[in-house]
Every structure is written in C-alpha cells, then in structure tokens.
Design an enzyme around this catalytic site. Structure first.
Site, PDB file in Angstrom:
ATOM      1  CG  HIS B 167      -1.454   1.180   1.786  1.00 24.24           C
ATOM      2  ND1 HIS B 167      -2.994   1.370   1.232  1.00 24.24           N
ATOM      3  CD2 HIS B 167      -1.305   2.646   2.236  1.00 24.24           C
ATOM      4  CE1 HIS B 167      -3.384   2.625   1.201  1.00 24.24           C
ATOM      5  NE2 HIS B 167      -2.519   2.807   1.962  1.00 24.24           N
ATOM      6  CD  GLU B 168       2.219   3.281   3.711  1.00 27.00           C
ATOM      7  OE1 GLU B 168       2.159   4.661   3.042  1.00 27.00           O
ATOM      8  OE2 GLU B 168       0.963   3.148   4.105  1.00 27.00           O
ATOM      9  CG  HIS B 171       0.280   6.603  -0.807  1.00 30.91           C
ATOM     10  ND1 HIS B 171      -0.451   6.870  -0.836  1.00 30.91           N
ATOM     11  CD2 HIS B 171      -0.511   5.541   0.706  1.00 30.91           C
ATOM     12  CE1 HIS B 171      -2.503   6.667  -0.464  1.00 30.91           C
ATOM     13  NE2 HIS B 171      -1.299   5.878   0.896  1.00 30.91           N
ATOM     14  CD  GLU B 242      -4.611   6.820   1.743  1.00 28.76           C
ATOM     15  OE1 GLU B 242      -4.639   5.330   1.854  1.00 28.76           O
ATOM     16  OE2 GLU B 242      -3.672   7.220   2.359  1.00 28.76           O
TER      17      GLU B 242
END
Lengths: 199, 632
Positions: B167-168, B171, B242
């Site tokens: 997930h990071e 980003h 997100e």
C-alpha cells in the site's frame, strides 16, 4: 490571413500532442525493458547464492557429494546460459537452452532440499538459515520481477493500440512487445522431479 | 478485484477533485478581490467593481504576499529528505545486519515489493513506541523512507505485512508524496488569509479599531470558509488516493486477502492511532490507517468530510467484497488442522498445562476486572505481583513501596495482595497483559521509573530471585519501553564465574554469538537457578543440572546458587545475553527448562507459571516447548 493563423495554431497544437504521445510511448517502452533486466538481476542473484549454500552444506553432507556436485554443475550451466541469453535475447535456441538449464537447476536444488531434511544440524546452522531465507526471498523476487515485467508490457501494448497513439506508433514503428519471451519457455519445460539419490 | 480498472477510476476521480480544489482556491482569490473593491466602492474611491484604486491594489497585494509567505514557511517546515523526517518522528532504522526475525522479515518483504513496484529500495524504519498497526512513506525522490509501527510487526503475519508495505509503495508509485506536500503548502497559504483578517479585526495600541475592521471580519470569514472548503476537498482527494493506493497494492502483491485482513485488524484494534509528534497531522494522508476513520460512526458529519481515509470497512469492500466469508473459511480450516500439541496437553499425573492467555483471563473474577480498571490500580497490581510469599518479607516490601511512593499507594498495594491472592498466584502473565493497556497513558519516562523502582525495591529486600528477574524483564518487554535504551549488555561472566563490567555498554543485539560455547557460563548460571527454583532435593538437582548442561558443553561448570553475592546483576546480564541469541537457542533453552521442571515427574502450578513467564520473556511459543518436554 487570420484563417491561416488559426490553421497554423491548430497544426502546432496537433504536432505538440503528437510529441507528447511519442514521448509517452518511449517512456513505456523503456519501462518494460528495464523490468526485463530486473528479472535477469534476480536470476543472477539466485545463481550467486547457490555456491555459498553448497559450501556450507559440504561440511555437513560428507556422504552426499554427488548431490552437491550435481547442484554445482547445474548452477554453472544455468549461469553461462543466462550470459548467452543476455548477449542475444531474441534468439529462440538460446532462450530454450536457458529454460532447460534453469529447470535442471531447479531439479537439482529440489533433490538437495530432500537430502537436507535428513540432517537437522545442517538446518539448525545459522548461516544455513540465513541463506535459506535469502534464497526464498530471491525466489519471491524473481516471481515479482516477472510480474512487474508482464504489467509493464501490458501497459505499453495497451497504450500502443489505442486510437491516437496507434498512428504515432505506426509512424515511428513501435513494435508490439512480447509478453511471453521470458515466461513461456520455462513453463513449457516440465520440472524434473526425481527421487533417485544417485544424481 | 480488477485493480487496473480501479486504478484508472480512482485516478480520474482524484484529478476531478484536484480540479475542484484549484477552482476553490481561485474563487477565494476572487472573493478577496471583490471584498477589496466593494470596500473601495463604499468609500467612494472607485465606481465599479473592476476598477481598483491604489489602496485596494496595495491591500490585495499584501494579502497575496501573506499567502505566499505562509506557503513558504510551511514548505520550509515540511521539506527534508526521508531520513531526516523519519528521525524527526523518532523512528529507529532497521539495519541490514539486524538479527531480529521481525526485522529481517520486514527487510525482505520491503525488498520484494520494491522489485514488484519497480522502485529502488527505500530506507526502512520502525516506530518502536507505536503499538497500533500503521505505516507511512516520507521523503523526496532519491531519499525515501518507509516507516512501520511496532504494532504492525507484532500483530501482522507475512501476507498482511506485505499488504501494508505494498500500500505504501502504491502511494510512492502514484506520486502522492510530492502532490500531497504541495496541497499542504497551498493550504498553509490559505490559512494566512485568515491570519490577515484576524490582524485587521484586532485593535491597535491605542485601543482604536483599525479602519479596515469590517474588511478584517470579512476576510476572516472568507479565510475560514475558504480553509474549511479547501480542507474538505483535500480530504476527498486524499480518500480517493487511498483507494488508488489500495488498488496498486493489490497489483503488486496479487493478493487481496492479505491487505483486507490487515485492514480488518487495524480497524478493530482497541487503541486509537496516535503518532506522537506535532507533524502527525500532515502525515495522516500517507498513513495506512487513520484515527478519524476509525471513529466514524456516530461522529458529526463535518468530521466525516474532513477524514483523510475511508473507513477500513469501505476499503475492504472495495478490495475483497467476500472478505468475511473467506475469513471464516480460513479460520475453520485452521482450527481443523490444528495439531494436538497446540491444545492444552495433559502431562503425567493429570496435571493440565494452561497455556493460553485467553483461558487464564477467563478465570479473572468480575471483581478484579472492576477494580483494576485505571492506571493507578494497574500500577498497584503490578507491585503486588512482585511481593513475596513470606509474611516478613512482604511487610518490608510494603514499607519500601510506601517510602518510594507514598503511604496511600502502599495501602492500595496491600489491598490488591489481600483481595486478589488467587489471581496473583495463578495467572501473572494474564495480569500483566490485562494491565498493559491501562498503562498506555503513562509516559515512557514514568514507565522506566516504575520498572527501576520495582527493581531497586526488590533488590533491597533481597527477594530478587530468578522468578522476579524474569517477570521484570517480561514486564519491560510488554510495556513497550524502547529497547535500545535499556537492553545494553553491561557485563559478562568471566572464567571465575564473577560478573565483569564491560568497558562500554554494548547493545544487546550485537552480542549474538557464533557458537554456543562462548556463553556457557551464562547458560550454566541460568540453568542452576532454574534447577534451584524447581525445589528438588540436592542430589536430584545436581543430577538434573549435570544432565542438562551436557547439551551445551562438555566442561564441568559447578552449579551456582541464588544467594551468592552479586548474583542479581550476573543473573540479569546472563538473561539479557540469552535474549539476544537467535530463536533456536532460546527455544532449546526453554525446552531444557521444561525438562528440568518435569524431572521429578510432576508439574507444579508454580513451576508451570515460571516456565510460562520464561517463555514469554524470551519470546518463545510456550506450547511447542511443552510438547517437546512431553516427548522427551
């Protein structure tokens, strides 16, 4: 006079748009080429870890020399095949030889793992544990590198085939990227599983 | 989940929201212009809205200058490469040379996902004090830092960890870092309008209102509304990003269950995410999970609008709509294939081993749960835990406690001792775990002081036996006190069996030894103490000790006794050294302790508890130790 100016402006706008598309095609192309070389990087890493593994195992597996020798030979064959493939990527014969060598290496490693199960002191050796972790991580990374390559190729091909870019692509002969260059040859070869101790 | 499609949708939506944001900023600018010209019109200086006199031009110029300055200061504030920012958050770097299993797992997961995302490997950091599940990325192009909370390392399994790291990286790949920083900076500038308004509505030194006071009020209003609207839009943008990062995460891992499961755990944690830093607000949008999302139901609508993350449930629905069903299937599968050794084994004379905390806390009386529900009660119970069984020693202990803190506290400790006799004796581990969340509010410095005072009181009472030592270590671990500060090896046991101080304290991590023979003295000391604590008669104890020592060394190390001078420090040093060794060594040690304790064929409750505490303090799964002992 003013119509000419307007037409000129529109023409320049089109050209600029065309330039943007061209640059994007180039970006995607380089992206998948880079992803391809990543796979090679990870495979090489795997090749480099194996001799260490053999060295550590040698101390414990005094009676299993054949297995160790088989692994070392398979690893050397695979390393030289991948050097050939790096020099001449499109050649199908070279790719097939690489695939065969890799699958033989996988088979030899499999046999070694079976043998190692019977030697718990070897498994408990800290360096062996480190190496085992490293090898597992490398296998994962090879998988991820292949995945990243497929994703990059897909993105390039999809963009190349859409409407305005397809014109630019034809103009500058951007070819379709081969999704399966690395993947399929290896899959086609059956993984040799043999429980025969005499390698 | 069709993640490429999702990514496309989310990207489009976020561009839309970004467009709204820009429009909003322009509108605010326009509003300022209109206000200024209205004032000019009212004072007769100009005839139409669009004609601006010099005064209004100056005013508008000043407002925009303030905005620019506000943005500049914010930019100076938040810039800085990943490493500097991570240090600001007091995160600890994870070194490639670390021997901790969790660290190595984290590093290999990050490296693998970096390959999947086509990104270079970032520097990896851990927030040791953060026991919630969270992660975030910081930094600039070639200087990225990935920070993970300790809670994530403790509570998540490999797939889930992979999910939050992916997930990071999502980003990172989608370029959220620079863009969000810029949004932040613009927001900072908008705040400046508010400030200007405030200044204008203030009073000058003579107590007279400024001539432009009405302008001031209007600017304040415009500023506040502007900031609110901009924040709402920014939050909406952040939520879309997100979802986008989640979709990218699925692309990298090709596994929806891991991420959904991590979200599920993050959402259901008792503690609220609390990053201890004044800069935490800026990072909310880059975190994995955020408090305002957690406190969503029942809160005011405006809170929802300002939330930077969607709720975990919304995110799970987007990623894996059938998550609950899959989760139930998996847990059913796991419970079916559970090996017998994981359940409570029966050993020897029908003595049942209690090895699950859940079982233990079930036996807490309602009274205990009621009375021990705040931090002072928690502290009192902890002190009660260490009180000895002997009447005399207990009196002295209570007196020392009263001296160290105050008389009231000592009375509370005594009350705990009287009322909770059973619980204190039978389930110390469960008590520690029950008290842990109560002590969350206590500052780390006070926690350290608490531990040190327990230690000194025990030592002064001479009741510092191996049980207390190990329990204290376990307490340190459970209270999340930062390890690098406390776990320094300050001494080693030399050939004469005495404790020798090291010239400089070394961090425990570096004291891992290559061969067991280097730490035989320490192990011998610990084994002797365990043998002694098991209460067997002299001969049997000697025999047992010799037998177990054989597994470590062929040397003949004499048995040690607890009441030797300097024994306390030696015991601590030995324990710390053992704790720094790899899992296999610790596991073997616990197995041998189990063997010692079962030597006489029966397992006393007291021994059982000692073993459990040992295992917990050394980070070992107790069930496997017992199954080994059973087989031996």
């Amino acid at each position: 006079m003013s119509t000419l100016v307007i037409l000129g402006v529109i023409g320049v706008a089109f050209v600029l748009y065309g330039v943007m598309i061209y640059n994007k095609l180039i970006r995607f192309k380089n992206h998948f080429r880079n992803a391809y070389s990543q796979i090679d990087v990870q495979l090489q890493r795997r090749h480099e870890l194996i001799p260490n593994l053999v060295e550590i195992a040698r101390g414990y597996l005094k009676h299993e020399q054949q297995t160790l020798v088989a692994v070392t030979e398979a690893r050397n064959a695979a390393a030289s095949c991948s050097k050939d493939a790096a020099a001449d990527p499109g050649n199908p014969g070279v790719m097939q030889a690489l695939a065969k060598a890799e699958s033989q290496l996988a088979g030899a490693m499999g046999k070694l793992n079976v043998v190692m199960e019977a030697y718990p002191e070897l498994k408990a050796d800290e360096r062996m544990q480190d190496l085992h972790d490293e090898l597992t991580s490398t296998e994962n990374r090879v998988g991820y590198a292949r995945q990243a390559y497929s994703d990059a190729v897909m993105r390039y091909n999809a963009y190349r085939e859409q409407f305005p870019p397809v014109i630019v692509a034809q103009l500058f002969s951007f070819k379709e990227a081969d999704l399966f260059a690395v993947v399929s040859e290896e899959i086609k070869q059956p993984v040799s599983v043999s429980f025969d101790q005499a390698a | 989940m069709n993640f490429f499609e999702q990514q496309r949708k989310n990207r489009q939506r976020s561009i839309l929201v970004l467009g709204l944001f820009c429009v909003g900023v322009l509108l605010i600018g326009l509003a300022v212009h209109v206000v200024a010209s209205l004032v000019a019109m009212a004072s007769g200086e100009s005839q139409t809205i669009w004609e601006l006199s010099t005064h209004t031009k100056i005013l508008i110029g000043m407002v925009w200058l303030t905005v620019a300055l506000g943005s500049l200061f914010r930019w100076l504030d938040v810039r800085g490469g990943g490493i500097k920012l991570a240090q600001r958050f007091r995160a600890a770097p994870v070194l490639a040379t670390s021997r901790s299993d969790a660290d190595r797992l984290l590093l290999s997961v990050v490296a693998e996902i970096a390959v999947a995302a086509g990104q270079p490997m970032p520097s990896v950091w851990v927030l040791h004090r953060e026991s919630t599940i969270n992660a975030f990325v910081l930094g600039r192009k070639n200087d990225i830092a990935l920070v993970v909370s300790q809670g994530a390392l403790d509570l998540l399994d490999e797939d889930e960890l992979r999910g939050i790291v992916a997930h990071e990286f999502g980003h990172l790949v989608q370029g959220d870092l620079p863009l969000n920083m810029r949004l932040l900076i613009v927001l900072g500038g908008l705040l400046a309008i508010d400030e200007v308004g405030r200044v204008l509505t203030g009073r000058d030194p003579q107590g007279n209102a400024h001539p432009g006071v009405i302008v001031g009020y209007v600017l304040c209003a415009v500023g506040s509304v502007g900031v609110f609207v901009a924040s709402v839009i920014r939050a909406a943008y952040s939520r879309q990003r997100e979802y986008l990062a989640d979709a990218s995460a699925v692309q990298f891992t090709r596994d929806t269950f891991g991420i959904a499961s991590a979200l599920d755990q993050a959402g259901s944690l008792y503690d609220v995410a609390r990053l201890e830093s004044p800069y935490a607000g800026e990072l909310a949008h880059l975190c994995f999970h955020s408090e305002s999302a957690w406190s969503w139901p029942g809160k005011a609508l405006w809170r929802r609008w300002l939330s930077s993350h969607p709720t975990p449930q919304q995110r799970i629905n987007a990623i894996e709509p059938y998550f609950q069903i899959k989760k139930r299937k998996r847990s059913r599968r796991e419970s079916r294939s559970q090996t017998p050794s994981k359940q409570a084994p029966v050993i020897g004379n029908n003595v049942r081993v209690i090895d699950t905390v859940a079982e233990l806390s079930g036996s807490f009386s309602d009274r205990f749960q009621l009375m021990v529900s705040d931090s002072t009660a928690g502290l009192a119970v902890l002190f009660a835990l260490f009180a000895s069984d002997q009447e005399e020693d207990r009196e002295r202990y209570l007196a020392d406690v009263g001296f160290a803190y105050n008389a009231d506290f000592a009375v509370r400790v005594k009350e705990c001792l009287d009322h909770f006799q059973v619980e204190l004796e039978q389930c110390p581990l469960a008590i520690i775990r029950h008290v842990k969340p109560l002590l969350k509010e206590v500052q780390p410095e006070n926690r350290i002081r608490l531990l040190r005072s327990i230690e000194s009181i025990l030592k002064s009472c001479n009741s510092f036996d191996i049980g207390s030592c190990v329990t204290l270590r376990l307490l340190k671990h459970e209270l999340d006190v930062e390890f690098p500060l406390l776990d320094e090896v300050v001494g080693r046991i030399n050939d004469q069996g005495e404790l020798e101080a090291l010239a400089t304290a070394e961090p425990a991590q570096q004291r891992q030894v290559k061969q067991l023979s280097e730490i035989t003295d320490e192990i011998a000391l610990l084994l002797s103490l365990v043998v002694e604590a098991s209460g067997a008669p002299q001969e049997e104890a000697d025999e047992c000790y010799d037998r177990v020592l054989q597994a470590y060394t062929h040397e003949d190390i004499p048995r040690r006794y607890a009441n030797e001078p300097g024994g306390g420090e030696a015991m601590e040093a030995a324990f710390e050294l053992l704790r720094a060794q790899p899992q296999i060594t610790r596991q073997a040690f616990i197995n041998h302790c189990a063997e010692i304790v079962l030597y006489d064929g029966s397992l006393l409750r007291k021994e059982n508890i000692l073993l459990q505490i040992f295992a917990a303090a050394l980070d070992i799964d107790f069930g496997s130790a017992m199954s080994f002992a059973k087989a031996a």
